[in-house]
Design a protein around this motif. Sequence first.
Motif, mmCIF file in Angstrom:
data_model
loop_
_atom_site.group_PDB
_atom_site.id
_atom_site.type_symbol
_atom_site.label_atom_id
_atom_site.label_comp_id
_atom_site.label_asym_id
_atom_site.label_seq_id
_atom_site.Cartn_x
_atom_site.Cartn_y
_atom_site.Cartn_z
ATOM 1 N N ALA A 58 -6.618 68.339 65.345
ATOM 2 C CA ALA A 58 -7.104 68.664 66.765
ATOM 3 C C ALA A 58 -8.450 68.514 66.929
ATOM 4 N N ARG A 61 -9.625 64.788 66.502
ATOM 5 C CA ARG A 61 -9.381 63.961 67.563
ATOM 6 C C ARG A 61 -10.279 64.487 68.387
ATOM 7 N N TYR A 62 -10.739 65.729 68.919
ATOM 8 C CA TYR A 62 -11.645 66.095 69.931
ATOM 9 C C TYR A 62 -13.070 65.306 69.525
ATOM 10 N N PHE A 118 -6.869 75.182 70.675
ATOM 11 C CA PHE A 118 -6.275 73.908 70.957
ATOM 12 C C PHE A 118 -6.375 73.507 72.302
ATOM 13 N N PHE A 121 -9.996 72.277 72.485
ATOM 14 C CA PHE A 121 -10.131 71.041 72.255
ATOM 15 C C PHE A 121 -9.329 69.957 73.179
ATOM 16 N N LEU A 122 -8.275 70.285 73.669
ATOM 17 C CA LEU A 122 -7.684 69.392 74.861
ATOM 18 C C LEU A 122 -8.716 69.541 76.001
ATOM 19 N N THR A 125 -11.806 67.344 75.531
ATOM 20 C CA THR A 125 -11.470 66.008 75.259
ATOM 21 C C THR A 125 -11.278 65.352 76.624
ATOM 22 N N ILE A 143 -4.958 59.802 71.568
ATOM 23 C CA ILE A 143 -5.640 61.086 71.353
ATOM 24 C C ILE A 143 -5.198 62.326 72.202
ATOM 25 N N VAL A 144 -5.150 61.937 73.669
ATOM 26 C CA VAL A 144 -4.919 63.071 74.394
ATOM 27 C C VAL A 144 -3.465 63.371 74.328
ATOM 28 N N LEU A 147 -3.314 65.767 71.342
ATOM 29 C CA LEU A 147 -3.531 67.099 71.429
ATOM 30 C C LEU A 147 -2.723 67.812 72.063
ATOM 31 N N VAL A 150 -0.024 68.785 69.857
ATOM 32 C CA VAL A 150 -0.230 69.819 69.102
ATOM 33 C C VAL A 150 0.220 71.342 69.896
ATOM 34 N N LEU A 151 -0.714 71.151 71.042
ATOM 35 C CA LEU A 151 -0.818 72.515 71.755
ATOM 36 C C LEU A 151 0.617 72.820 72.030
#
Length: 226
Positions: A58, A61-62, A118, A121-122, A125, A143-144, A147, A150-151
């Motif tokens: 995460a 990606r951020y 998480f 980072f989301l 982003t 990428i979004v 994220l 993952v969350l």
Amino acid sequence: MIMLFDLVINLLITDLIQLCCMIAWVLPKDWILSGGFILVPIYGYCLVASIGFMVCIALERYLVIACPSWYCFRRTIKVSVLVCVVVWALPAVIFCLIIAGNTMTNAGILLLLPLPLFIFFLGGTLKALSASISVHSDEKRRIVGMLVLVLLIYTLLFLPTIILFLARGSSVIDEYKLRNLSSTFVKLSPLAHLFLYIFMRKGTIDKLLASVCCCRMDSDDISSPV
């Protein structure tokens, strides 16, 4: 893509070890009694390591969206190896802290820490998307999507375990039912990670993300491999 590839490979290794442990648990009881007890710490170690690699994925990606220039400069094989070594060593430190505290509340607090990361980072982003011109629109959506996934994985699969540890001994919850529920959900995490591997691949997933993405991105963005 060096760092992301290394992180995903290590996450896959932790998932495979967890799956092997779960398969071994269904073997005859005499085998478990003779030596299978070592599977519990191995499983727990790899489970914690998998959480660490999810946080690193995460973060990676951020950084691609929020700090592309800095990230491209820092993305080296040496850094990738160092990050992976630190993540593999982290569970030992965490277990020592839990043992020193002699309470499962510490475990619940430590498991809760990745959740705000998480979310940050989301959110970071999404905030930096409009300013990023070096990443193609399809890559931004991917990428979004990763994220968000993952969350969701962490929230849905690990939240029952966090609640169990933090509310241990409370009369408000049914510990027996919650323990069974949390154990079942956690064991699903290796399978849930398969969706992360799918999101890494280009192709049909991009069409799906393009159809549901709520953010309008410029289709003329400069293409740059990540």
